[in-house]
Design a protein around this motif. Structure first.
Motif, PDB file in Angstrom:
ATOM      1  N   GLN A  51      -8.276  -0.355  -2.871  1.00 10.95           N
ATOM      2  CA  GLN A  51      -7.077  -0.550  -3.700  1.00 10.95           C
ATOM      3  C   GLN A  51      -7.422  -1.151  -5.067  1.00 10.95           C
ATOM      4  O   GLN A  51      -6.577  -1.186  -5.961  1.00 10.95           O
ATOM      5  CB  GLN A  51      -6.082  -1.477  -2.991  1.00 10.95           C
ATOM      6  N   CYS A  94       3.574  -1.172   0.110  1.00 16.26           N
ATOM      7  CA  CYS A  94       2.140  -1.153  -0.197  1.00 16.26           C
ATOM      8  C   CYS A  94       1.978  -1.259  -1.707  1.00 16.26           C
ATOM      9  O   CYS A  94       2.663  -0.548  -2.453  1.00 16.26           O
ATOM     10  CB  CYS A  94       1.521   0.144   0.313  1.00 16.26           C
ATOM     11  N   LEU A  95       1.081  -2.135  -2.143  1.00 12.49           N
ATOM     12  CA  LEU A  95       0.862  -2.322  -3.581  1.00 12.49           C
ATOM     13  C   LEU A  95       0.379  -1.035  -4.244  1.00 12.49           C
ATOM     14  O   LEU A  95       0.553  -0.852  -5.438  1.00 12.49           O
ATOM     15  CB  LEU A  95      -0.158  -3.444  -3.816  1.00 12.49           C
ATOM     16  N   HIS A 136      -2.516  -2.045   8.776  1.00  9.39           N
ATOM     17  CA  HIS A 136      -2.237  -1.470   7.458  1.00  9.39           C
ATOM     18  C   HIS A 136      -3.504  -1.470   6.592  1.00  9.39           C
ATOM     19  O   HIS A 136      -3.855  -0.450   5.981  1.00  9.39           O
ATOM     20  CB  HIS A 136      -1.119  -2.282   6.794  1.00  9.39           C
ATOM     21  N   HIS A 140      -6.199   1.597   5.227  1.00  5.63           N
ATOM     22  CA  HIS A 140      -6.679   1.872   3.863  1.00  5.63           C
ATOM     23  C   HIS A 140      -8.157   2.261   3.869  1.00  5.63           C
ATOM     24  O   HIS A 140      -8.567   3.194   3.190  1.00  5.63           O
ATOM     25  CB  HIS A 140      -6.510   0.633   2.973  1.00  5.63           C
TER      26      HIS A 140
HETATM   27 ZN    ZN Z   1      -1.385  -1.001   1.358  1.00  5.28          ZN
END
Ligand code: ZN
Length: 175
Positions: A51, A94-95, A136, A140
């Motif tokens: 991310q 989610c960011l 979660h 990712h």
């Molecule tokens: Zn996320």
């Protein structure tokens, strides 16, 4: 410490499985620190390395409630070895998936093996919210987003909205 930029869908780094980390060095320690700072500033309850554009198996989590003291968890190469049959559906954001709240079904209890930043083996048995955040974030690392865990129609609608939002942003910058 430095705050990092969070990449968002449809950046391809989010759809590539992350590589295993072979050893902890200064660079990895710095990345972990920066990810923790980025998570708290966002604010979010967890962040995976891809991310912030780094395709490696590192996650940071703080699933404590606002009333509790901070509980920062940093996991290297985390993997799920057991999931409960009992499932629970709850809303997740989610960011990296802006403007989306998804009802996601997760196992209520999970067992995770990982290493910490000292290279020591950890075994985490979690339930409830922490179990959800672990699933979660480990998703990712395996290139799975919340939009991969909802129905096809909802996913397609989101992808379309997101494309339109990004196209709108570009034209407003140029115009
Ligand atoms: Zn996320």
């Amino acid at each position: 410490m430095a705050k990092l930029d969070i990449v968002t869908f449809p950046d391809p780094v989010l759809k590539a499985p992350c590589s295993k980390i072979e050893g902890v060095n200064e660079e990895l320690l710095r990345l972990a620190e920066d990810m923790v700072e980025t998570m708290y500033q966002a604010p979010g309850v967890g962040l995976a390395a891809n991310q912030v554009g780094v395709s490696r198996q590192l996650i940071v989590i703080d699933a404590s409630s606002p009333q509790e003291p901070v509980q920062t968890v940093v996991l290297v190469n985390p993997r799920i070895i057991a999931l409960s049959d009992e499932k629970e559906t709850d809303e997740e954001g989610c960011l990296s998936v802006p403007d989306m709240k998804a009802e996601v079904e997760r196992a209520v209890r999970v067992t995770v093996l990982a290493k910490n930043l000292k290279g020591e083996d950890l075994k985490i048995e979690a339930q409830g919210f922490l179990a959800r955040v672990l699933q979660h974030e480990i998703d990712h690392l395996n290139a799975t987003l919340i939009i991969d865990r909802i129905g096809r129609l909802k996913r397609e609608r989101y992808v379309k909205q997101r494309k339109q939002a990004l196209a709108g942003k570009k034209s407003s910058v140029s115009g």
